[in-house]
Scaffold this active site. Structure first.
Site, PDB file in Angstrom:
ATOM      1  N   LYS A 257       0.838  -1.195   0.000  1.00 27.94           N
ATOM      2  CA  LYS A 257       0.000   0.000   0.000  1.00 27.94           C
ATOM      3  C   LYS A 257       0.879   1.252   0.000  1.00 27.94           C
ATOM      4  O   LYS A 257       0.707   2.153  -0.806  1.00 27.94           O
ATOM      5  CB  LYS A 257      -0.916  -0.029   1.232  1.00 27.94           C
ATOM      6  CG  LYS A 257      -1.823   1.162   1.340  1.00 27.94           C
ATOM      7  CD  LYS A 257      -2.818   0.996   2.464  1.00 27.94           C
ATOM      8  CE  LYS A 257      -3.578   2.304   2.657  1.00 27.94           C
ATOM      9  NZ  LYS A 257      -4.590   2.243   3.703  1.00 27.94           N
ATOM     10  N   GLU A 263      10.475  -4.522   4.825  1.00 29.91           N
ATOM     11  CA  GLU A 263      10.623  -5.932   4.425  1.00 29.91           C
ATOM     12  C   GLU A 263      10.286  -6.110   2.947  1.00 29.91           C
ATOM     13  O   GLU A 263      11.017  -6.749   2.187  1.00 29.91           O
ATOM     14  CB  GLU A 263       9.689  -6.826   5.249  1.00 29.91           C
ATOM     15  CG  GLU A 263      10.002  -6.902   6.722  1.00 29.91           C
ATOM     16  CD  GLU A 263       9.220  -5.878   7.536  1.00 29.91           C
ATOM     17  OE1 GLU A 263       8.924  -4.781   6.994  1.00 29.91           O
ATOM     18  OE2 GLU A 263       8.925  -6.155   8.705  1.00 29.91           O
ATOM     19  N   GLY A 317      -4.939  -1.673   4.894  1.00 29.27           N
ATOM     20  CA  GLY A 317      -4.114  -2.787   4.421  1.00 29.27           C
ATOM     21  C   GLY A 317      -4.740  -4.141   4.711  1.00 29.27           C
ATOM     22  O   GLY A 317      -4.843  -5.005   3.844  1.00 29.27           O
ATOM     23  N   ARG A 318      -5.189  -4.340   5.958  1.00 34.40           N
ATOM     24  CA  ARG A 318      -5.727  -5.663   6.334  1.00 34.40           C
ATOM     25  C   ARG A 318      -7.111  -5.908   5.764  1.00 34.40           C
ATOM     26  O   ARG A 318      -7.656  -6.999   5.889  1.00 34.40           O
ATOM     27  CB  ARG A 318      -5.718  -5.825   7.856  1.00 34.40           C
ATOM     28  CG  ARG A 318      -6.442  -4.725   8.618  1.00 34.40           C
ATOM     29  CD  ARG A 318      -6.116  -4.784  10.103  1.00 34.40           C
ATOM     30  NE  ARG A 318      -6.659  -3.662  10.864  1.00 34.40           N
ATOM     31  CZ  ARG A 318      -6.043  -2.490  11.004  1.00 34.40           C
ATOM     32  NH1 ARG A 318      -4.875  -2.263  10.410  1.00 34.40           N
ATOM     33  NH2 ARG A 318      -6.576  -1.537  11.734  1.00 34.40           N
ATOM     34  N   GLU A 404      -5.028  -6.514  14.750  1.00 35.73           N
ATOM     35  CA  GLU A 404      -4.515  -5.185  14.397  1.00 35.73           C
ATOM     36  C   GLU A 404      -5.642  -4.153  14.501  1.00 35.73           C
ATOM     37  O   GLU A 404      -5.387  -2.977  14.746  1.00 35.73           O
ATOM     38  CB  GLU A 404      -3.918  -5.207  12.974  1.00 35.73           C
ATOM     39  CG  GLU A 404      -2.921  -4.091  12.729  1.00 35.73           C
ATOM     40  CD  GLU A 404      -2.056  -4.297  11.483  1.00 35.73           C
ATOM     41  OE1 GLU A 404      -0.889  -4.692  11.608  1.00 35.73           O
ATOM     42  OE2 GLU A 404      -2.559  -4.058  10.377  1.00 35.73           O
TER      43      GLU A 404
HETATM   44  O1  F6P Z   1       1.984  -4.244   9.990  1.00 41.61           O
HETATM   45  C1  F6P Z   1       1.669  -2.939   9.704  1.00 41.61           C
HETATM   46  C2  F6P Z   1       1.172  -2.742   8.308  1.00 41.61           C
HETATM   47  O2  F6P Z   1       1.039  -1.378   8.113  1.00 41.61           O
HETATM   48  C3  F6P Z   1      -0.134  -3.461   8.018  1.00 41.61           C
HETATM   49  O3  F6P Z   1      -1.242  -2.784   8.463  1.00 41.61           O
HETATM   50  C4  F6P Z   1      -0.051  -3.586   6.541  1.00 41.61           C
HETATM   51  O4  F6P Z   1      -0.966  -4.508   6.070  1.00 41.61           O
HETATM   52  C5  F6P Z   1       1.379  -4.011   6.369  1.00 41.61           C
HETATM   53  O5  F6P Z   1       2.073  -3.255   7.325  1.00 41.61           O
HETATM   54  C6  F6P Z   1       1.976  -3.842   5.003  1.00 41.61           C
HETATM   55  O6  F6P Z   1       1.950  -2.519   4.575  1.00 41.61           O
HETATM   56  P1  F6P Z   1       2.148  -2.123   3.064  1.00 41.61           P
HETATM   57  O7  F6P Z   1       1.043  -2.720   2.277  1.00 41.61           O
HETATM   58  O8  F6P Z   1       2.117  -0.626   3.043  1.00 41.61           O
HETATM   59  O9  F6P Z   1       3.474  -2.653   2.607  1.00 41.61           O
END
Ligand code: F6P
Length: 603
Positions: A257, A263, A317-318, A404
């Site tokens: 997102k 990571e 995101g979730r 979360e």
């Molecule tokens: O773990 C925190 C978080 O912000 C989640 O809410 C989200 O789904 C995940 O990291 C990944 O975030 P992104 O889609 O921005 O890489």
């Protein structure tokens, strides 16, 4: 009492059901949530007051004493209660007769929902109000599965056309990849997809993929294709995700997102390097695409924005599996039609959630039951136990969605709560869980269980000489476990079976342990969508009653900040060839562990 969002219009009122004709506003403008709306949400909250100070809450607290006098063993003998404590919507059947509730409890819980403004909050959500006030964002994952004809406004602009523009683009792209029109750098068709993403950009798509891959009709559409996920920054996960793949036939989808998650970005750079090493720099545009709200960073990463699939800050995101986050990988693997069925299933439950009266509303009822278990009966955890191997990734996905969302210590206006919120979610498919952690659930802690079963299996096996089919055998356990928890086994029954006295305490099952049973006709794209939506909205209902902001996640930030500091220290110390000392500002424990790690000690 409670929070009331007075100005929330019903999503299904005449005002909002109209066809989209003249909407010409472009994405950026549409995406900006109204800060006025956010303030409205906050102002209508009773600042500082908690739902626990209402008469509805206190009446439930008092009622706990009545429930403590009951036992599920007896409650289950009541025919009418068993009849009344079931719900059904569009084939999804729920039996909650094994919850520690009576009809009176349910009336009190529905009253609590009214007192906490659940209906108004549902309307506010579906109307695109900026309910996520700490991030000033609307909460509109429902818009990602809304039919083309719906109108859902964010800041006065309909977002549904944007959703369908992206879906059309996914259909077009996935069709071209699947029919071999879009080929890799060396002209070979792209048969393997690796999705790089973590958290909500991983768990939802993995859950749905796991649910569908053994469904025979969906599997037929996926023949000759592979879908893999790379989430953990652990190089072992990279090695496993890429193991045996040929870069020439691999398409990488970077899903993030924000496009800043440490990571994901390191893994994306690692996989990009894998492609470049094998095929050269020019291959990236053919072998890497992205899903993100941050198209600028996508482009800076080196992915052509033409090959990027957008979503919006009003999709958490979730809660993003129905956006391009899940739909692109699933369309590539199974074809776009499967995605359409999945979205339809989710929308069916969305509509039910938005329109059904509380007493018939599945997500509302299940959300209230969980609230009862957590905040009144003092249950800290919930086990999600699908009797369906294809739902193996349901628990990990819901774990993120629920923990979360509702793992918060303050209400939406910042007031510390004085009641337990959220629950510890975990689970494994039955019957595996039975041979693992069920012992604790039967005779140790009281952990409300969700049993989920399907009537028709994705695979039919009936061995000659067996009295039931393999799926029947699985489902026998689905029915038996719920009753074992509820009814238990008494010393009197054990004595009647000539159980030695010394073993009676060990073999006694107290029973009275709550569970609910969810039955789906079968597991396919449509019912997977229904199940997803059911759990998402159930979590929202719990958060609405507790007065939380279930749509932010500030609790994940501190760890990220500290990791950044450790990263800098590690880099510096390795460069300088030095160890840490007290001047580096870490506590003694961390300093010792880091030094041990930097020394490369294996023991
Ligand atoms: O773990 C925190 C978080 O912000 C989640 O809410 C989200 O789904 C995940 O990291 C990944 O975030 P992104 O889609 O921005 O890489």
């Amino acid at each position: 009492s409670g929070a009331v969002l007075k100005n929330a219009t019903s999503f299904f009122s005449a005002k909002t059901i109209k066809t989209n004709k003249n909407n010409t506003l472009k994405n950026k403008k549409r995406m900006k949530p109204s800060s006025k709306a956010a303030t409205a949400v906050l102002q209508t909250e009773h600042k500082g007051s908690l739902i626990s100070s209402t008469s509805e809450w206190n009446s439930l607290k008092e009622h706990v004493k009545d429930i403590e006098k009951t036992h599920l063993r007896d409650l289950l003998k009541d025919y009418n209660r068993c009849e009344n404590l079931t719900l059904e919507h569009d084939g999804v059947y729920v039996d909650y007769a094994r919850q520690r509730v009576t009809e009176e409890t349910m009336e009190k819980l529905y009253a609590l929902a009214r007192a906490s403004g659940v209906k108004e909050k549902i309307n506010a959500m579906f109307s695109g109000e900026a309910m996520n006030s700490t991030e000033n964002r609307a909460v509109l994952h429902v818009a990602t599965r809304a039919p083309r004809s719906k109108v859902i406004n964010v800041d006065g602009s309909n977002v549904v056309p944007d959703v369908h523009d992206v879906l059309d683009k996914i259909k077009d792209f996935s069709d071209r990849v699947r029919n071999g029109e879009w080929v890799g750098h060396t002209g070979l068709p792209l048969t393997d997809v690796v999705c790089v993403g973590i958290g909500g950009s991983f768990l939802g798509p993995l859950f749905v993929h796991t649910a569908l891959k053994t469904n025979q009709s969906h599997a037929a559409d996926a023949q000759g294709r592979n879908l893999r996920f790379l989430a953990n920054v652990d190089p072992v996960d990279v090695a496993r995700a890429l193991n045996g793949l040929n870069p020439e036939t691999t398409l990488v989808v970077v899903v993030s997102k924000t496009f800043t998650t440490a990571e994901t970005m390191l893994n994306a750079r690692t996989v990009r390097q894998w492609i470049i090493a094998a095929l050269g720099k020019e291959a990236v545009s053919k072998h890497m695409v992205a899903v993100s709200t941050n198209l600028k960073l996508v482009s800076e990463f080196g992915i052509d924005p033409k090959n990027a699939f957008a979503f919006w800050d009003w999709v958490g995101g979730r809660y993003s599996v129905c956006s391009a986050v899940g739909m692109l990988p699933l369309a590539l693997q199974y074809g776009f039609e499967t995605c359409e069925q999945f979205l339809k299933g989710a929308w069916s439950m969305d509509e039910h959630f938005a329109t059904a009266e509380f007493e018939k509303n599945l997500p509302v009822t299940l959300g209230l039951i969980s609230t009862w278990n957590v905040s009144f009966l003092g249950c800290d955890a919930r086990a999600i136990l699908p009797y369906c191997q294809a739902l193996a990734k349901l628990a990990p996905h819901i774990q993120q969605v629920a923990m979360e969302s509702n793992g918060k210590g303050v209400t939406i206006d910042g007031t510390p709560v004085d009641y337990p919120t959220g629950e510890i979610d975990f689970g494994e498919p039955g019957t595996n869980g039975q041979h693992s952690f069920y012992q604790l659930i039967h005779q140790g802690r009281v952990i409300p269980c969700d049993f989920i079963g399907v009537i028709k299996s994705q695979q039919s096996v009936y061995l000659k000489g067996e009295i039931v089919s393999n799926h029947d055998e699985l489902m026998c356990n689905f029915f038996a476990q719920a009753d074992a928890l509820a009814v238990g086994k008494t010393p009197v029954e054990l004595r009647a079976e000539n159980c030695p006295d010394t073993l009676i305490p060990h073999k006694t099952f107290t029973g009275n342990r709550p569970s609910l049973s969810i039955m789906l006709p079968e597991l396919n794209a449509y019912t997977t969508g229904q199940l997803l939506s059911l759990y998402e909205h159930r979590v929202a209902v719990q958060g609405f009653v507790w007065g939380l902001n279930s749509f932010d996640q500030w609790g994940v930030e501190l760890g990220k900040v500290l990791a950044t500091r450790v990263r800098a220290t590690m880099h510096d110390k390795r460069n300088e060839g030095k160890m840490l000392d007290s001047s580096d500002g870490y506590n003694h424990s961390t300093e010792r562990m880091l030094n041990r790690y930097l020394q490369g000690k294996a023991q």
